[in-house]
Design a protein around this motif. Structure first.
Motif, PDB file in Angstrom:
ATOM      1  N   PHE A   1       0.831  -1.209   0.000  1.00  8.26           N
ATOM      2  CA  PHE A   1       0.000   0.000   0.000  1.00  8.26           C
ATOM      3  C   PHE A   1       0.866   1.260   0.000  1.00  8.26           C
ATOM      4  CE2 PHE A   1      -2.072   3.407   2.410  1.00  8.26           C
ATOM      5  CZ  PHE A   1      -3.228   3.592   1.664  1.00  8.26           C
ATOM      6  N   LEU A   2       1.845   1.313   0.911  1.00  3.42           N
ATOM      7  CA  LEU A   2       2.707   2.489   1.012  1.00  3.42           C
ATOM      8  C   LEU A   2       3.572   2.660  -0.227  1.00  3.42           C
ATOM      9  CD1 LEU A   2       3.838   2.242   4.764  1.00  3.42           C
ATOM     10  CD2 LEU A   2       2.083   3.734   3.768  1.00  3.42           C
ATOM     11  N   ASP A   3       3.991   1.549  -0.806  1.00  4.86           N
ATOM     12  CA  ASP A   3       4.807   1.609  -2.024  1.00  4.86           C
ATOM     13  C   ASP A   3       4.005   2.232  -3.169  1.00  4.86           C
ATOM     14  OD1 ASP A   3       7.106   1.104  -3.620  1.00  4.86           O
ATOM     15  OD2 ASP A   3       6.148  -0.689  -4.414  1.00  4.86           O
TER      16      ASP A   3
ATOM     17  N   ILE B   1      -6.016   0.033  14.590  1.00  6.11           N
ATOM     18  CA  ILE B   1      -5.054   1.124  14.759  1.00  6.11           C
ATOM     19  C   ILE B   1      -4.041   1.123  13.620  1.00  6.11           C
ATOM     20  CG2 ILE B   1      -3.204   2.046  16.215  1.00  6.11           C
ATOM     21  CD1 ILE B   1      -4.697   0.894  18.634  1.00  6.11           C
ATOM     22  N   TYR B   2      -3.574  -0.070  13.270  1.00 10.26           N
ATOM     23  CA  TYR B   2      -2.576  -0.185  12.215  1.00 10.26           C
ATOM     24  C   TYR B   2      -3.124   0.327  10.877  1.00 10.26           C
ATOM     25  CZ  TYR B   2       1.460  -2.243   9.780  1.00 10.26           C
ATOM     26  OH  TYR B   2       2.604  -2.435   9.052  1.00 10.26           O
ATOM     27  N   ARG B   3      -4.360  -0.028  10.568  1.00  6.21           N
ATOM     28  CA  ARG B   3      -4.981   0.439   9.329  1.00  6.21           C
ATOM     29  C   ARG B   3      -5.068   1.962   9.304  1.00  6.21           C
ATOM     30  NH1 ARG B   3      -9.912  -3.995   9.014  1.00  6.21           N
ATOM     31  NH2 ARG B   3      -8.793  -5.582   7.786  1.00  6.21           N
ATOM     32  N   GLU B   4      -5.459   2.531  10.440  1.00 11.38           N
ATOM     33  CA  GLU B   4      -5.562   3.991  10.522  1.00 11.38           C
ATOM     34  C   GLU B   4      -4.197   4.646  10.318  1.00 11.38           C
ATOM     35  OE1 GLU B   4      -6.129   7.502  13.819  1.00 11.38           O
ATOM     36  OE2 GLU B   4      -6.763   5.458  14.345  1.00 11.38           O
ATOM     37  N   TRP B   5      -3.189   4.115  10.990  1.00 14.86           N
ATOM     38  CA  TRP B   5      -1.848   4.686  10.897  1.00 14.86           C
ATOM     39  C   TRP B   5      -1.275   4.551   9.489  1.00 14.86           C
ATOM     40  CZ3 TRP B   5       1.488   3.573  15.889  1.00 14.86           C
ATOM     41  CH2 TRP B   5       0.883   4.212  16.977  1.00 14.86           C
ATOM     42  N   ILE B   6      -1.478   3.405   8.864  1.00 15.26           N
ATOM     43  CA  ILE B   6      -0.974   3.195   7.509  1.00 15.26           C
ATOM     44  C   ILE B   6      -1.671   4.144   6.529  1.00 15.26           C
ATOM     45  CG2 ILE B   6      -0.919   1.588   5.569  1.00 15.26           C
ATOM     46  CD1 ILE B   6       1.270   1.058   7.581  1.00 15.26           C
TER      47      ILE B   6
ATOM     48  N   GLY C   1       0.115   6.960   4.333  1.00 16.07           N
ATOM     49  CA  GLY C   1      -0.092   6.982   2.894  1.00 16.07           C
ATOM     50  C   GLY C   1      -0.433   8.362   2.352  1.00 16.07           C
ATOM     51  N   LYS C   2      -0.867   9.255   3.253  1.00 15.56           N
ATOM     52  CA  LYS C   2      -1.145  10.644   2.878  1.00 15.56           C
ATOM     53  C   LYS C   2       0.060  11.538   3.168  1.00 15.56           C
ATOM     54  CE  LYS C   2      -6.097  10.127   3.792  1.00 15.56           C
ATOM     55  NZ  LYS C   2      -7.242  10.560   4.641  1.00 15.56           N
TER      56      LYS C   2
ATOM     57  N   THR D   1       6.055  20.078   3.814  1.00 16.02           N
ATOM     58  CA  THR D   1       5.190  21.179   3.371  1.00 16.02           C
ATOM     59  C   THR D   1       3.725  20.993   3.762  1.00 16.02           C
ATOM     60  OG1 THR D   1       4.927  20.119   1.196  1.00 16.02           O
ATOM     61  CG2 THR D   1       6.696  21.735   1.429  1.00 16.02           C
ATOM     62  N   ASN D   2       3.280  19.755   3.885  1.00 23.03           N
ATOM     63  CA  ASN D   2       1.866  19.504   4.198  1.00 23.03           C
ATOM     64  C   ASN D   2       1.576  19.391   5.695  1.00 23.03           C
ATOM     65  OD1 ASN D   2       1.508  19.442   1.465  1.00 23.03           O
ATOM     66  ND2 ASN D   2       1.016  17.263   1.321  1.00 23.03           N
ATOM     67  N   TYR D   3       2.634  19.157   6.492  1.00 18.60           N
ATOM     68  CA  TYR D   3       2.360  18.847   7.894  1.00 18.60           C
ATOM     69  C   TYR D   3       3.175  19.644   8.919  1.00 18.60           C
ATOM     70  CZ  TYR D   3      -0.401  14.912   6.234  1.00 18.60           C
ATOM     71  OH  TYR D   3      -1.366  14.149   5.613  1.00 18.60           O
ATOM     72  N   GLU D   4       4.446  19.892   8.669  1.00 19.89           N
ATOM     73  CA  GLU D   4       5.250  20.571   9.684  1.00 19.89           C
ATOM     74  C   GLU D   4       4.966  22.070   9.673  1.00 19.89           C
ATOM     75  OE1 GLU D   4       9.067  19.012  10.924  1.00 19.89           O
ATOM     76  OE2 GLU D   4       9.190  17.894   9.048  1.00 19.89           O
TER      77      GLU D   4
END
Length: 303
Positions: free
Chosen positions: A13-15, A56-61, A65-66, A226-229
């Motif tokens: 998924f992450l790839d 929890i893992y699904r939410e974190w992944i 992914g975003k 740029t999107n989060y920090e």
């Protein structure tokens, strides 16, 4: 679903989402949930995950992914061997900043503990310590999560640190980190802008990792940044040098004569920052490289 199956699905998924090092990210997130070391996952491949662990893992992944930084997802990061709470209110501490901390610690540890305070020489740094507790006064400008002052006081016995930041939200995180690391009584956290901060006394050392990304470079940074920090902790929205100009100018008031300044800089900024220091009466300027042989720290002494 087993640990191995979860890792394989998450890595794929992450790839596909374009996340760098997808397998490593998948392992780090799952090891955090299972409260184990990453390498220990290899001993748990056949272990089935509990329903709440899967959720929890699904939410974190999905969040990763975003391009949300892994450190914000887990809520913590390791810096100089210590654990720090982080949130989108603070910049995530980087390994390069450990070079900044290490440079100060090495200089401080070079001093002699047997000669009188007024004769101390810290790698070419002479200072008269007038504090009744014989503490070397350090000012950290733009403290963020508090990683710099906390790492310093955990490794130095004779330092008294003042840490300033314009963000009250950042200082709340910094104070939490100080308590978690047992140094809350050794650091003075103050909400202030360096442009008008007045201490009432002068410091022996000023240290800072200021926003040094230029407005031209900022859009080209990773999406995680740029999107989060917090943008104000990354760029000065100008040429990347505004804070060096301000800090060195203010240092002539805040720093003792012969006091030292330690500044983290970006790639190709060291010589420009050195010029700024020279124009503000700093001498004995030198650079410290990071592990990629990039000038990462600029050190100067106020004349």
């Amino acid at each position: 679903m087993t640990v191995l199956e979860s890792l394989q699905l998450s890595t794929d998924f992450l790839d596909k989402k374009g996340i760098e090092s997808p397998r490593l990210n998948a392992e780090l997130l799952l090891s955090e949930i299972l409260k184990c070391k990453r390498l220990d996952l290899y001993l748990k491949f056949d272990q089935p995950l509990k329903e709440n662990e899967i959720n929890i893992y699904r939410e974190w992944i999905a969040r990763r992914g975003k391009f949300e930084p892994l450190q914000y997802i887990t809520g913590s990061v390791e810096f100089y061997g210590l654990s720090f709470k982080v949130s989108p209110d603070v910049l995530i501490p980087r390994p390069e900043t450990e070079i900044l901390v290490e440079t100060v610690i090495n200089m401080m540890n070079n001093k002699s503990s047997v000669i009188p305070n007024e004769e101390r020489n810290l790698k070419g740094f002479s200072t008269t310590l007038t504090d009744r507790n014989n503490k070397i006064k350090i000012l950290d400008i733009g403290t963020g999560s508090g990683n710099i002052p906390i790492a310093l006081v955990k490794n130095l016995n004779d330092a008294e640190i003042t840490a300033v930041d314009v963000s009250e939200k950042a200082l709340l995180i910094a104070k939490e980190n100080a308590v978690a690391n047992g140094v809350e009584e050794k650091i003075h956290f103050i909400t202030a802008d360096v442009k008008d901060y007045a201490s009432g006394f002068q410091f022996d050392i000023i240290i800072s990792n200021p926003p040094y990304v230029s407005k031209e470079e900022y859009p080209n940074l990773q999406k995680e940044i740029t999107n989060y920090e917090p943008m104000v902790a990354v760029t000065d929205s100008n040429d990347g040098l505004d804070f060096y100009r301000t800090i060195t100018e203010r240092a002539k008031i805040l720093l003792k004569s012969n006091g030292k300044i330690f500044l983290e800089v970006g790639k190709d900024q060291s010589k420009i920052v050195a010029d700024i220091l020279e124009k503000n009466n700093f001498i004995n300027i030198y650079f410290v490289k990071d592990y990629q042989q990039i000038d990462r720290v600029v050190v100067g002494e106020l004349k």
